[in-house]
Design an enzyme around this catalytic site. Structure first.
Site, PDB file in Angstrom:
ATOM      1  N   HIS A 244       0.833  -1.197   0.000  1.00  0.00           N
ATOM      2  CA  HIS A 244       0.000   0.000   0.000  1.00  0.00           C
ATOM      3  C   HIS A 244       0.866   1.245   0.000  1.00  0.00           C
ATOM      4  O   HIS A 244       2.028   1.228   0.400  1.00  0.00           O
ATOM      5  CB  HIS A 244      -0.939   0.012   1.212  1.00  0.00           C
ATOM      6  CG  HIS A 244      -0.245  -0.215   2.528  1.00  0.00           C
ATOM      7  ND1 HIS A 244      -0.012  -1.473   3.027  1.00  0.00           N
ATOM      8  CD2 HIS A 244       0.257   0.641   3.445  1.00  0.00           C
ATOM      9  CE1 HIS A 244       0.600  -1.389   4.194  1.00  0.00           C
ATOM     10  NE2 HIS A 244       0.787  -0.103   4.471  1.00  0.00           N
TER      11      HIS A 244
ATOM     12  N   CYS B  47       1.183   1.499  12.304  1.00  0.00           N
ATOM     13  CA  CYS B  47       2.207   1.246  11.296  1.00  0.00           C
ATOM     14  C   CYS B  47       2.540   2.571  10.613  1.00  0.00           C
ATOM     15  O   CYS B  47       1.803   3.551  10.775  1.00  0.00           O
ATOM     16  CB  CYS B  47       1.753   0.195  10.282  1.00  0.00           C
ATOM     17  SG  CYS B  47       0.446   0.731   9.165  1.00  0.00           S
TER      18      CYS B  47
END
Length: 627
Positions: A67, A179
């Site tokens: 991503h 994250c």
């Protein structure tokens, strides 16, 4: 908004074939592009690879979720792929990845799509659902499975929210997951911890620190009453609130793959007590990094904080010389007129912070807040002791590891001294020992080295300086913003502080050439570039003239064997010619916009043009016409 609003039929392949990780990423990016929500496929791919460098998005159990949040994304989107034979994606469990979801998120925009992506991440933690997607025989079946699961997941989320509202007891465990991009792993770790705690009969509340903001944050009362806290994160999170509590700090991947182990460890009674005054708020474990990586990380922390002072101060000093009148008083050049004196004084003040800032933030990167003051003083003592940039560099690392040692030493003191550590013990003993180190151990030899280096540079003849310029110019183009590029740039800024202005001129011109060479090549040799690459000509001209080497990165990333040698050759020629024409630059940035403060500006422009043309013809020679 639903998941199927982001995932289209054209961006799904349930029978893909890929032999390695790079091919998997290429295929997924191509699928994403079919939606029409990317404005620059290469830049988006760079974002994907940049995220992979932080840690693999192959989370294990056959799943990979690459991503990126990028300016190359016009609208949020999803692409999906199944490789039934599996691909070596360097996953955390070292097993092949079979199910892939690629996420594209714009740099700006609302947060609704982030909530959808969070739900998808949580859904994939269901093994049965994952397996059913891998075994889907058609795109329609794949979409239908997601639609059914999303409805069930929404119902589950609503049920959880109601249960939390009605919950009046005490949470045994609290957790925080985060994250770097806050898109996928954050929510997968949260889901894994919640599910495992539920199976074990343990109450838990998990805060998610994602791109859409912090969700489900614990209250002060909940923190006070809980038994322990798990922080599974790959970026800094707010830690001071956990002062005095048992805290386990791990990577976000451990939250996904080692949930049961973390819960047992947190409740074992052996979790370390977190003290906000001296335990680092970063959760990245240095034990998992090489020594070289640790040193580079600490150095770049200092350099990144130093550069605003150097760049702003350097340009102001250069303007002072530009607007001054040398004939009034040559010995006071730079301060002869009120305007020049204003620029010079302000620039000198900013420059004066350069070495303390460098040393302070290197030290802080190593030992957190207690190292900041000691590093600052070490950098200032390096300045006073004539050891200059090199001395401040050594001082920063010395201060950081000194304070790290003191922290460990003071851990043996009774708890009654805990409050005195940050306000008395750390600063007093840290500054005292740092002063002794700088005065008797660091400054004398480093000052001698610094003086010898400065004298060697000043005494260089024409041919030696040309070779140095060629080397520095080439270094600026080798990795375009990477460690080698940064090493050359830091050397240039340090040389300004030592009065060697010709080095910075060669460094800057070396960084300007790659985008300009690519711009010329895409204009004159169109048959070697795609239509999309040809559209970047004007952008690369602007970036090259502005000394933004990174404009060439998408080209270098897509075809390094042909792009990099040509750019390095052009930059090396430009750097050599800059030295040959005795060009000097007192400003550490600015590109063409500081041409007024470059000595021999015509020679500098000529060197820039020749280097760019050399790079252009190098690209034409190395790159073959497209079929």
């Amino acid at each position: 908004m639903k998941i199927l609003d982001l995932l289209k039929n054209v961006s799904i392949d349930v029978n893909a074939t890929c032999s390695n990780k790079d091919e998997a990423i290429d295929t997924l990016v191509s699928l994403m592009a079919k939606q029409g929500n990317l404005n620059d496929q290469d830049v988006y791919k760079q974002g994907i690879y940049a995220r992979e460098e932080l840690s693999t998005t192959g989370i294990g159990e056959g799943i990979a979720i690459p991503h990126a949040q990028s300016e190359a994304v016009n609208a949020p989107g999803l692409a999906a792929m199944v490789v039934k034979d599996g691909v070596d994606y360097q996953s955390l469990d070292n097993q092949p990845a079979k199910l892939f979801f690629m996420i594209a998120v714009p740099k700006t925009g609302g947060n609704e799509h982030l909530q959808i992506l969070a739900m998808l991440s949580q859904m994939l933690m269901d093994t049965d659902f994952k397996d059913s997607l891998i075994n889907a025989q058609s795109v329609e079946e794949f979409m239908d499975l997601i639609n059914q699961k999303e409805a069930a997941q929404k119902a589950k989320e609503e049920e959880k929210e109601e249960a939390q509202k009605e919950f009046t007891g005490t949470y045994r465990l609290l957790a925080v997951t985060a994250c770097p991009t806050g898109i996928a792993h954050t929510y997968m770790a949260a889901e894994a911890l919640e599910e495992k705690a539920k199976q074990m009969g343990i109450t838990i509340k998990v805060e998610t620190d994602g791109s859409g903001g912090t969700k489900n944050a614990p209250t002060t009362k909940e923190i006070e009453e809980c038994e322990a806290i798990i922080v599974a994160a790959d970026k800094n999170v707010e830690m001071a609130r956990f002062n005095g509590k048992p805290v386990i700090q791990v990577k976000v991947a451990d939250g996904i793959n080692k949930a049961e182990e973390l819960i047992n460890e947190a409740l074992s009674g052996n979790a370390p007590i977190y003290h906000a005054d001296h335990i680092s708020t970063t959760v990245e474990s240095e034990n998992d990094e090489s020594v070289g990586r640790q040193i580079y990380k600490h150095l770049m922390n200092g350099v990144s904080h130093m550069l605003p002072f150097v760049i702003g101060g350097g340009i102001l000093i250069a303007l002072a010389f530009l607007f001054d009148d040398y004939t009034i008083d040559p010995s006071n050049f730079g301060k002869n007129t009120p305007l020049a004196a204003f620029f010079k004084t302000t620039g000198d003040t900013a420059f004066g912070f350069m070495l303390p800032i460098l040393a302070g933030y290197i030290s802080m990167s190593i030992s957190d807040r207690p190292g900041l003051a000691v590093g600052f003083v070490g950098g200032a003592l390096a300045n006073q002791g004539n050891s200059g940039f090199l001395g401040a560099l050594v001082a920063g690392f010395a201060a950081g590891y000194l304070m790290k040692g003191l922290r460990k030493l003071f851990d043996y003191l009774p708890d009654a001294f805990e409050g005195l550590k940050p306000v008395l013990l750390y600063p007093f003993f840290g500054l005292l020992l740092m002063a002794l180190l700088m005065t008797f151990i660091i400054n004398p030899p480093v000052a001698a080295i610094n003086t010898a280096l400065t004298n060697a540079l000043n005494s260089m003849g024409g041919s030696s300086k040309v070779i140095l310029g060629m080397l520095l110019g080439g270094m600026m183009a080798i990795d375009m913003g990477g460690p080698i590029n940064k090493a050359a740039y830091v050397f240039g800024t340090a040389s300004i502080a030592s009065g060697n202005y010709d080095i910075m001129a060669a460094v800057m011109i070396g960084g300007m050439v790659p985008p300009l060479a690519i711009a010329l090549a895409t204009f004159f040799f169109k048959n070697r570039f795609t239509k999309k690459e040809q559209q970047t000509t004007l952008t690369n001209v602007i970036m090259g003239l502005s000394f933004i080497t990174e404009g060439a990165i998408p080209f270098a990333a897509s075809d390094p064997l042909h792009i990099l040698p040509a750019c390095v050759a052009g930059s090396a020629v430009a750097g050599a010619l800059s030295m040959f024409f005795n060009c000097t630059l007192m400003a550490p940035h600015g590109g063409i916009f500081v041409i007024g403060v470059i000595s021999n500006p015509l020679g500098y422009l000529f060197a820039l043009a020749i280097g760019s043309v050399v790079g252009k013809f190098g690209l034409a020679l190395l790159k073959k016409p497209l079929k």
